[in-house]
Design an enzyme around this catalytic site. Structure first.
Site, PDB file in Angstrom:
ATOM      1  N   ASP A   1      -7.350   5.073   4.472  1.00 38.77           N
ATOM      2  CA  ASP A   1      -7.743   5.907   5.605  1.00 38.77           C
ATOM      3  C   ASP A   1      -8.594   7.055   5.045  1.00 38.77           C
ATOM      4  O   ASP A   1      -8.137   8.194   4.931  1.00 38.77           O
ATOM      5  CB  ASP A   1      -6.495   6.422   6.323  1.00 38.77           C
ATOM      6  CG  ASP A   1      -5.677   5.271   6.884  1.00 38.77           C
ATOM      7  OD1 ASP A   1      -6.045   4.731   7.928  1.00 38.77           O
ATOM      8  OD2 ASP A   1      -4.688   4.871   6.227  1.00 38.77           O
TER       9      ASP A   1
ATOM     10  N   GLY B   1       0.836  -1.204   0.000  1.00 36.28           N
ATOM     11  CA  GLY B   1       0.000   0.000   0.000  1.00 36.28           C
ATOM     12  C   GLY B   1       0.869   1.251   0.000  1.00 36.28           C
ATOM     13  O   GLY B   1       0.707   2.142  -0.833  1.00 36.28           O
ATOM     14  N   HIS B   2       1.847   1.296   0.927  1.00 35.81           N
ATOM     15  CA  HIS B   2       2.773   2.433   0.977  1.00 35.81           C
ATOM     16  C   HIS B   2       3.565   2.539  -0.334  1.00 35.81           C
ATOM     17  O   HIS B   2       3.749   3.629  -0.873  1.00 35.81           O
ATOM     18  CB  HIS B   2       3.791   2.255   2.115  1.00 35.81           C
ATOM     19  CG  HIS B   2       3.197   2.156   3.486  1.00 35.81           C
ATOM     20  ND1 HIS B   2       3.183   0.992   4.203  1.00 35.81           N
ATOM     21  CD2 HIS B   2       2.611   3.081   4.276  1.00 35.81           C
ATOM     22  CE1 HIS B   2       2.629   1.204   5.391  1.00 35.81           C
ATOM     23  NE2 HIS B   2       2.264   2.458   5.464  1.00 35.81           N
TER      24      HIS B   2
HETATM   25  P1  AMP Z   1       0.427   4.556   7.737  1.00 29.39           P
HETATM   26  O1  AMP Z   1       1.871   4.166   7.679  1.00 29.39           O
HETATM   27  O2  AMP Z   1      -0.477   3.450   8.160  1.00 29.39           O
HETATM   28  O3  AMP Z   1       0.201   5.857   8.468  1.00 29.39           O
HETATM   29  O4  AMP Z   1       0.003   4.845   6.232  1.00 29.39           O
HETATM   30  C1  AMP Z   1       0.710   5.775   5.444  1.00 29.39           C
HETATM   31  C2  AMP Z   1      -0.089   6.058   4.198  1.00 29.39           C
HETATM   32  O5  AMP Z   1      -0.277   4.853   3.472  1.00 29.39           O
HETATM   33  C3  AMP Z   1      -1.501   6.612   4.509  1.00 29.39           C
HETATM   34  O6  AMP Z   1      -1.812   7.640   3.585  1.00 29.39           O
HETATM   35  C4  AMP Z   1      -2.368   5.398   4.310  1.00 29.39           C
HETATM   36  O7  AMP Z   1      -3.693   5.715   3.930  1.00 29.39           O
HETATM   37  C5  AMP Z   1      -1.647   4.686   3.173  1.00 29.39           C
HETATM   38  N1  AMP Z   1      -2.018   3.262   3.139  1.00 29.39           N
HETATM   39  C6  AMP Z   1      -2.016   2.407   4.190  1.00 29.39           C
HETATM   40  N2  AMP Z   1      -2.476   1.188   3.805  1.00 29.39           N
HETATM   41  C7  AMP Z   1      -2.801   1.305   2.488  1.00 29.39           C
HETATM   42  C8  AMP Z   1      -3.343   0.405   1.522  1.00 29.39           C
HETATM   43  N3  AMP Z   1      -3.667  -0.861   1.839  1.00 29.39           N
HETATM   44  N4  AMP Z   1      -3.550   0.864   0.268  1.00 29.39           N
HETATM   45  C9  AMP Z   1      -3.239   2.154  -0.053  1.00 29.39           C
HETATM   46  N5  AMP Z   1      -2.729   3.044   0.811  1.00 29.39           N
HETATM   47  C10 AMP Z   1      -2.505   2.631   2.065  1.00 29.39           C
END
Ligand code: AMP
Length: 277
Positions: A147, A33-34
């Site tokens: 999110d 995702g990241h």
């Molecule tokens: P986090 O590290 O969880 O704060 O996420 C960092 C970024 O990655 C945020 O903008 C999240 O929405 C995005 N993100 C997390 N999981 C996914 C996913 N499965 N698909 C797309 N973007 C994601």
């Protein structure tokens, strides 16, 4: 690829670039995702900055800050091949030095859904994201639809505070069985991991009803609830069928609509969503 920690080193690195800069804010423990956000930033910007910072101010007192998964070496090895220019990995003391007392808060959009359950969460998110924007001064910033409320809140903050940048929201990346990728999926054990597919299954069931002509928001919420409640391991926190922009619960579905939910499996809290229309 340069890895920096202090604000001085970050600013020095930033000043060496004249072209367009894309920023991908993360809390690390990276997954596909990241990486999809980083790839999109790379495709659209001349230079890409990735921040890795587990932001303490967005975790509630009873949340998992100390247990949040961290592995910087692994993160750097995943980022390196993507052609990222700078990774910024500040410490909590750099972001919130002693005596820190300034906060950024978005109002109505932070009240429902995640905001209703995670008091203070979005205040921490908007504050840290505003600080990342000020430090990096990107032309574009990349967030995940995963999110959904966070993306809406950040779009609102950017509009309201005149940040001179574009917010780009990228699609949710999922595991083969439909589970939305998340750093927290690591905590799912055995049967809970298998049961976690119930979130995307519930969203798909509601989507199917919508495609069959159902326009009652309550009927779609009921459908999602029914699917979640059929999974004995899952504890439902909320299901929502809300206007995509205002996040207000709907009676009748028309226009862009956000189906979303939060579910607890074992000790892990999962969120997922789908956009209709
Ligand atoms: P986090 O590290 O969880 O704060 O996420 C960092 C970024 O990655 C945020 O903008 C999240 O929405 C995005 N993100 C997390 N999981 C996914 C996913 N499965 N698909 C797309 N973007 C994601």
């Amino acid at each position: 690829m340069k890895t920096v920690s202090t604000l001085f080193d970050l600013r020095t690195a930033r000043l060496s670039f004249n072209g367009t800069v894309g920023l991908v804010p993360t809390m690390g423990y990276l997954h596909e995702g990241h990486l999809s956000l980083i790839r999109q930033a790379k495709a659209e910007c001349e230079h890409v900055f990735v921040s890795i910072f587990v932001n303490p101010t967005q975790f509630g007192a009873n949340e998992d800050l100390s247990k949040y998964p961290r592995d910087l070496e692994r993160d750097l090895s995943l980022i390196e091949p993507l052609g990222v220019d700078v990774v910024w990995n500040p410490t909590p003391e750099i972001m919130y030095p002693a005596g820190y007392q300034t906060w950024v808060e978005v109002d109505a959009l932070t009240h429902p859904l995640e905001g209703a359950i995670r008091a203070g969460h979005f205040k921490g998110v908007t504050t840290v994201v505003a600080k990342l924007f000020n430090a990096v001064q990107p032309h574009k910033a990349y967030f995940g639809q995963k999110d959904a409320q966070q993306a809406a809140v950040i779009r609102q903050m950017v509009r309201d505070l005149n940040f001179p940048l574009e917010v780009v929201v990228c699609p949710i990346i999922r595991e083969a069985d439909g589970l939305a990728m998340s750093s927290r999926n690591k905590y799912l054990e055995g049967a809970d991991r298998a049961a976690a597919v119930v979130l995307s299954r519930a969203l798909n069931a509601a989507k199917k009803e919508y495609e069959g002509g159902e326009r009652s928001a309550e009927a779609l919420r009921r459908k999602m609830k029914e699917v979640i409640e059929a999974e004995p391991r899952a504890q439902l926190q909320y299901v929502s069928c809300a206007d995509y922009d205002s996040l207000e619960e709907l009676e009748v579905v028309k226009g862009k609509t956000l189906l979303s939910m939060a579910v607890i499996l074992g000790k892990t809290r999962l969120i997922d969503n789908f956009v209709l229309g």
